[in-house]
Design a protein around this motif. Structure first.
Motif, PDB file in Angstrom:
ATOM      1  N   PHE A  60      12.484  12.045   0.670  1.00 21.58           N
ATOM      2  CA  PHE A  60      11.078  12.398   0.840  1.00 21.58           C
ATOM      3  C   PHE A  60      10.959  13.331   2.046  1.00 21.58           C
ATOM      4  CE2 PHE A  60      11.483   8.247  -1.018  1.00 21.58           C
ATOM      5  CZ  PHE A  60      10.554   8.240  -2.060  1.00 21.58           C
ATOM      6  N   VAL A  61      10.354  14.491   1.850  1.00 21.75           N
ATOM      7  CA  VAL A  61      10.150  15.457   2.924  1.00 21.75           C
ATOM      8  C   VAL A  61       8.654  15.554   3.192  1.00 21.75           C
ATOM      9  CG1 VAL A  61      10.460  17.831   3.686  1.00 21.75           C
ATOM     10  CG2 VAL A  61      12.215  16.730   2.271  1.00 21.75           C
ATOM     11  N   GLN A  62       8.283  15.404   4.470  1.00 18.38           N
ATOM     12  CA  GLN A  62       6.876  15.444   4.851  1.00 18.38           C
ATOM     13  C   GLN A  62       6.715  16.273   6.113  1.00 18.38           C
ATOM     14  OE1 GLN A  62       4.911  11.348   3.916  1.00 18.38           O
ATOM     15  NE2 GLN A  62       6.959  10.929   4.707  1.00 18.38           N
ATOM     16  N   ASN A  63       5.556  16.879   6.246  1.00 17.54           N
ATOM     17  CA  ASN A  63       5.259  17.719   7.404  1.00 17.54           C
ATOM     18  C   ASN A  63       3.982  17.235   8.083  1.00 17.54           C
ATOM     19  OD1 ASN A  63       7.434  19.518   6.884  1.00 17.54           O
ATOM     20  ND2 ASN A  63       6.195  20.502   5.293  1.00 17.54           N
ATOM     21  N   SER A  64       3.917  17.476   9.381  1.00 15.37           N
ATOM     22  CA  SER A  64       2.697  17.185  10.127  1.00 15.37           C
ATOM     23  C   SER A  64       2.054  18.490  10.564  1.00 15.37           C
ATOM     24  CB  SER A  64       2.993  16.318  11.347  1.00 15.37           C
ATOM     25  OG  SER A  64       3.569  17.090  12.391  1.00 15.37           O
ATOM     26  N   ALA A  65       0.757  18.427  10.822  1.00 19.89           N
ATOM     27  CA  ALA A  65       0.058  19.616  11.286  1.00 19.89           C
ATOM     28  C   ALA A  65       0.551  20.064  12.653  1.00 19.89           C
ATOM     29  CB  ALA A  65      -1.442  19.341  11.337  1.00 19.89           C
ATOM     30  N   GLY A  66       1.191  19.148  13.401  1.00 19.91           N
ATOM     31  CA  GLY A  66       1.688  19.478  14.729  1.00 19.91           C
ATOM     32  C   GLY A  66       3.088  20.045  14.755  1.00 19.91           C
ATOM     33  N   GLY A  67       3.647  20.377  13.582  1.00 19.77           N
ATOM     34  CA  GLY A  67       4.936  21.059  13.553  1.00 19.77           C
ATOM     35  C   GLY A  67       6.146  20.169  13.386  1.00 19.77           C
ATOM     36  N   LEU A  68       5.953  18.876  13.122  1.00 15.01           N
ATOM     37  CA  LEU A  68       7.094  17.982  12.906  1.00 15.01           C
ATOM     38  C   LEU A  68       7.391  17.867  11.418  1.00 15.01           C
ATOM     39  CD1 LEU A  68       6.367  15.046  15.392  1.00 15.01           C
ATOM     40  CD2 LEU A  68       7.990  16.928  15.668  1.00 15.01           C
ATOM     41  N   ARG A  69       8.638  17.725  11.103  1.00 17.75           N
ATOM     42  CA  ARG A  69       9.073  17.433   9.733  1.00 17.75           C
ATOM     43  C   ARG A  69       9.767  16.079   9.731  1.00 17.75           C
ATOM     44  NH1 ARG A  69      11.725  21.678   5.707  1.00 17.75           N
ATOM     45  NH2 ARG A  69       9.472  21.950   5.406  1.00 17.75           N
ATOM     46  N   GLU A  97       0.840  -1.184   0.000  1.00 16.01           N
ATOM     47  CA  GLU A  97       0.000   0.000   0.000  1.00 16.01           C
ATOM     48  C   GLU A  97       0.888   1.251   0.000  1.00 16.01           C
ATOM     49  OE1 GLU A  97      -3.244   0.088  -0.183  1.00 16.01           O
ATOM     50  OE2 GLU A  97      -3.573  -2.082  -0.050  1.00 16.01           O
ATOM     51  N   PRO A  98       0.437   2.332  -0.674  1.00 14.46           N
ATOM     52  CA  PRO A  98       1.215   3.579  -0.606  1.00 14.46           C
ATOM     53  C   PRO A  98       1.393   4.011   0.847  1.00 14.46           C
ATOM     54  CG  PRO A  98      -0.503   3.722  -2.277  1.00 14.46           C
ATOM     55  CD  PRO A  98      -0.769   2.458  -1.513  1.00 14.46           C
ATOM     56  N   GLY A  99       2.605   4.375   1.195  1.00 16.59           N
ATOM     57  CA  GLY A  99       2.869   4.747   2.578  1.00 16.59           C
ATOM     58  C   GLY A  99       4.230   5.379   2.757  1.00 16.59           C
ATOM     59  N   ASP A 100       4.503   5.762   3.998  1.00 18.96           N
ATOM     60  CA  ASP A 100       5.718   6.498   4.333  1.00 18.96           C
ATOM     61  C   ASP A 100       6.873   5.600   4.737  1.00 18.96           C
ATOM     62  OD1 ASP A 100       4.078   8.830   4.089  1.00 18.96           O
ATOM     63  OD2 ASP A 100       3.342   8.428   6.123  1.00 18.96           O
ATOM     64  N   GLY A 101       6.575   4.333   5.067  1.00 17.21           N
ATOM     65  CA  GLY A 101       7.611   3.415   5.516  1.00 17.21           C
ATOM     66  C   GLY A 101       7.878   3.471   7.005  1.00 17.21           C
ATOM     67  N   PHE A 102       7.371   4.500   7.693  1.00 16.13           N
ATOM     68  CA  PHE A 102       7.546   4.649   9.137  1.00 16.13           C
ATOM     69  C   PHE A 102       6.234   5.168   9.708  1.00 16.13           C
ATOM     70  CE2 PHE A 102       8.010   8.902   7.656  1.00 16.13           C
ATOM     71  CZ  PHE A 102       7.588   9.713   8.699  1.00 16.13           C
ATOM     72  N   ALA A 103       6.132   5.213  11.021  1.00 16.86           N
ATOM     73  CA  ALA A 103       4.934   5.758  11.661  1.00 16.86           C
ATOM     74  C   ALA A 103       5.290   6.250  13.052  1.00 16.86           C
ATOM     75  CB  ALA A 103       3.815   4.710  11.731  1.00 16.86           C
ATOM     76  N   ALA A 104       4.514   7.216  13.537  1.00 19.92           N
ATOM     77  CA  ALA A 104       4.706   7.755  14.885  1.00 19.92           C
ATOM     78  C   ALA A 104       3.351   8.148  15.452  1.00 19.92           C
ATOM     79  CB  ALA A 104       5.638   8.969  14.859  1.00 19.92           C
ATOM     80  N   ARG A 105       3.237   8.004  16.754  1.00 17.63           N
ATOM     81  CA  ARG A 105       2.010   8.415  17.447  1.00 17.63           C
ATOM     82  C   ARG A 105       2.294   9.596  18.368  1.00 17.63           C
ATOM     83  NH1 ARG A 105      -2.305   4.265  17.998  1.00 17.63           N
ATOM     84  NH2 ARG A 105      -1.459   2.180  17.582  1.00 17.63           N
ATOM     85  N   ALA A 127      -2.824   8.835  21.494  1.00 19.28           N
ATOM     86  CA  ALA A 127      -3.342   7.579  20.944  1.00 19.28           C
ATOM     87  C   ALA A 127      -3.441   7.604  19.429  1.00 19.28           C
ATOM     88  CB  ALA A 127      -4.716   7.289  21.545  1.00 19.28           C
ATOM     89  N   ASP A 128      -3.087   8.718  18.798  1.00 16.36           N
ATOM     90  CA  ASP A 128      -3.330   8.898  17.373  1.00 16.36           C
ATOM     91  C   ASP A 128      -2.042   8.792  16.556  1.00 16.36           C
ATOM     92  OD1 ASP A 128      -6.055   9.486  17.957  1.00 16.36           O
ATOM     93  OD2 ASP A 128      -5.475  11.560  18.446  1.00 16.36           O
ATOM     94  N   TRP A 129      -2.132   8.075  15.432  1.00 19.24           N
ATOM     95  CA  TRP A 129      -1.033   8.084  14.477  1.00 19.24           C
ATOM     96  C   TRP A 129      -0.947   9.465  13.831  1.00 19.24           C
ATOM     97  CZ3 TRP A 129       2.247   4.310  14.804  1.00 19.24           C
ATOM     98  CH2 TRP A 129       1.832   3.020  15.133  1.00 19.24           C
ATOM     99  N   ILE A 130       0.251   9.935  13.589  1.00 21.84           N
ATOM    100  CA  ILE A 130       0.454  11.243  12.966  1.00 21.84           C
ATOM    101  C   ILE A 130       0.212  11.133  11.462  1.00 21.84           C
ATOM    102  CG2 ILE A 130       2.122  13.065  12.473  1.00 21.84           C
ATOM    103  CD1 ILE A 130       3.573  12.307  15.043  1.00 21.84           C
TER     104      ILE A 130
END
Length: 707
Positions: A71-80, A40-48, A51-54
């Motif tokens: 690959f550069v990605q950003n989260s709404a919570g300020g993480l890159r 499935e298309p994905g980032d290869g990693f994950a973080a919570r 209780a919520d996955w980012i």
């Protein structure tokens, strides 16, 4: 988790990047079909966070040559998140590494789970898993190599069913609490479908401490985890608790290695071994590593002793054909339990000095080795002079552990060990850098019950968030890398109590490894070595043979027959203890088998096949084959007990149109046999109880085959 490709910018530098390309889409370029289409298309990693996955929004994809991307990605919570991916098309392997950075002007929301490896596959039916036990017990103090069949490096074939995931972990305990491979080896294979010849993948982390992983097929009953109910999830995560990144702070996650194969677990074994040996294992003196022949005094010579006890062992080792002579623990003032941290030569043990002893070892054609740890006992020289270099633990802990997150502690180890290497021209170092403090002050094996072991070291003790382990592993790698770079004639052995840190990060920085401390029984030794060979090349499966302090062998090693040597010859081969006490006929036998070992050892890092099912009882035979494709090879066959005096084994990878010359390496007897006959009828082997045979073979197309 799935990638989101809004407003993605794409920059190419020789790669064929395309808009909204996810890491897993690029990773599958080296995957066989139809397996590749099931990612499935994905980032290869994950973080919570909580209780919520980012959820991540992709910002850019940049090509880095033909087979690399960032690959550069950003989260709404300020993480890159910046992930670098590199493909190895020749070996069908992908390696990627992700770094998280807090872009806020304030601390980020606490991270509650970090999974450097997180993959989702759809349409996988009847998945199969092959895993491997680690070096020690999953929950006790006595290593499981002390029983037969041993659990150490024992392979396990698994068919997962929902809703219960198949779980793996480092599972460290007692003085190896933070080891990466105490319970499970951090390498796993996965095949899709019920076909035993189906394609699959292997995966692992470049991470030399605690971890946990799972392969799961969730159902709606546990979809609260955020994992899609109809997908297979492959996850490997790290132990953290509410980890916070400060403004501008970055956290480098472990590199992930994912390799692919096309024809079932046998091809997976050889794909994994081949990748480790060709791409990760350091060269030695500019050449690919092969299992060495070494001596260790451990197991029979311990304090109090003097150099006069060792000189006869040097002569015996040289006569037999040993390449590295290692003075194991106790060379410093004190004994193993009391002297760790007194990193100076004990002139009481070596009154002539280590310079003279080293020169004598070299004059006999061997390299000298010493043993080092990254701990100190209270009251020793290092503990007195540099208390600031250690983790600050409660006073009831009877051992100090170097804080390798401190550059000063790393500098100390590099300079101290490097000084010994230069002064004594060391060619071998046994690096046991993973011991953990406990509150039990005596020897581990003297513990009678769990209640005696009140507490062991954990990362929680020094940093409840788990952030300290990242700095420690980074420092550990710096020490290993610097030692081998600055001292190119040094062979570095991975020890860690015998096999408790067998991960891709450690293997990448060591030439060889000691596999287990409990291999005094030859049948246990060969099962441990053969099990570990399922995932790793043989140079990482060291085992030793030698007499006890009284100069005798025990059990099946009594008399030191062929079995004693063959059972330790599918990995790095050690002789140990008071080998000078061996009678002439045993020394002659040892010399013969070491000569054979040196002639065949290049095959031990090539292709590997387990020719019989992994034994479940002492009545079942064992057999394995190492070969260079359809060319030359060797076959080991072992019998423990039982009434069956013969066995048929079917060699793999032979060219049906060729004949092969088989040699019984015990007596030199030869026979030329047609490959077709061997593939159809097998090779008949007769053995007495507690015995073994080794056959070598090579193509011999010019002769007429018998039979």
């Amino acid at each position: 988790m799935a990638c989101i490709g809004k407003e993605t910018s794409v920059e190419g530098t020789g790669s064929d990047s395309h808009e909204s390309q996810c890491l897993t889409e690029s990773l599958t370029r080296v995957a066989p079909e139809p397996l590749g289409r099931k990612f499935e298309p994905g980032d290869g990693f994950a973080a919570r966070q909580g209780a919520d996955w980012i959820p991540w929004e992709q910002a850019s994809v940049t090509g880095n040559g033909r087979d690399g991307w960032e690959f550069v990605q950003n989260s709404a919570g300020g993480l890159r998140a910046v992930s670098s991916l590199r493909l190895d098309p020749d070996l069908q392997v992908a390696v990627y590494q992700t770094t998280l950075t807090n872009r806020l002007d304030a601390p980020c929301r606490p991270l509650t789970e970090l999974c450097p490896l997180y993959l989702e596959l759809g349409g996988i039916e009847n998945p199969r898993i092959l895993s491997c036990g680690g070096a020690g017990s999953s929950g006790g103090l006595i290593p499981v190599a002390k029983e037969y069949p041993p659990g150490s490096f024992r392979t396990r074939w698994i068919r997962p069913y929902a809703p219960i995931p198949v779980e793996f972990s480092s599972g460290g305990c007692s003085e190896r609490a933070t080891g990466s491979s105490t319970r499970n080896l951090p390498l796993v294979m996965l095949c899709e479908g019920a076909d035993l010849n189906s394609p699959g993948m292997f995966f692992g982390l470049e991470w030399s401490t605690s971890w946990a992983g799972r392969v799961s097929l969730p159902t709606p009953a546990n979809m609260s985890s955020g994992e899609s109910g109809d997908r297979l999830h492959v996850v490997m995560g790290l132990g953290i608790t509410d980890l916070v990144l400060e403004p501008g702070e970055s956290l480098e996650l472990p590199a992930v290695h994912v390799g692919f194969f096309e024809h079932g677990f046998e091809s997976g074994t050889n794909a994994c071994r081949r990748y480790i040996h060709r791409r990760l294992t350091p060269l030695y003196l500019g050449k690919p590593m092969v299992p060495p022949v070494n001596y260790s005094m451990w197991g029979g010579i311990e304090a109090p002793y003097t150099e006069e006890d060792l000189y006869p062992q040097v002569d015996a080792a040289a006569e037999i054909g040993v390449e590295m002579f290692m003075v194991d623990c106790d060379w410093y003032p004190g004994d193993y339990r009391t002297g760790l941290g007194n990193w100076e030569i004990d002139r009481g043990k070596f009154p002539s000095g280590m310079e003279a002893f080293s020169e004598y070892v070299r004059s006999r054609g061997m390299g000298l080795g010493l043993y080092f740890e990254a701990v100190a006992r209270p009251g020793t020289r290092l503990a007195r002079e540099h208390p600031e270099l250690f983790y600050q633990l409660p006073p009831e802990f009877g051992l100090f552990k170097l804080n390798l997150g401190l550059p000063e502690a790393c500098d100390y180890l590099i300079e101290m060990i490097g000084g010994f290497i230069e002064r004594y021209d060391l060619r071998y170092v046994r690096a046991d850098f993973g011991q953990d403090p406990t509150t039990f002050p005596g020897q581990l094996w003297a513990v009678k019950a769990f209640k005696d072991l009140k507490e062991t070291f954990s990362w929680d003790l020094v940093d409840p968030t788990g952030k300290a382990q990242f700095a420690h592993v980074r420092g550990l790698y710096r020490v290993w890398e610097t030692l081998t770079r600055k001292h190119p004639t040094l062979m570095l052995e991975l020890n860690d109590g015998g096999g408790n840190m067998m991960d891709l990060g450690s293997l990448r920085r060591h030439h060889c490894a000691w596999s287990n401390d409990s291999l005094g029984n030859p049948h246990i030794a060969r099962m441990v070595q053969l099990g570990g060979n399922t995932f790793m090349p043989a140079n990482y499966m060291g085992a030793g043979v030698g007499p006890n302090q009284a100069g005798r062998g025990r059990g099946a090693d009594a008399g030191f027959g062929d079995l004693s040597f063959l059972s330790r010859m599918t990995g790095e081969l050690f002789l140990q203890s008071v080998i000078a006490a061996w009678p002439p006929e045993v020394k002659k036998r040892a010399k013969q088998w070491i000569g054979v070992f040196k002639r065949i050892r290049h095959l031990l890092v090539r292709d590997y096949y387990r020719l019989l099912p992994q034994p479940q009882s002492e009545e079942e035979w064992d057999a394995a084959q190492f070969c260079d494709g359809s060319g030359e090879g060797v076959i080991f066959v072992f019998r423990m007990t039982g009434s069956r005096s013969w066995q048929i084994v079917f060699p793999r990878a032979l060219d049906r149109d060729m004949t092969y010359r088989f040699t019984n390496e015990a007596d030199g007897a030869e026979e030329v046999i047609a490959a077709g006959r061997l593939l159809n009828e097998g090779l008949r082997v007769e053995l007495e109880p507690d015995s073994a045979k080794l056959y070598s073979y090579r193509p011999d197309p010019g002769l007429v085959a018998s039979g």
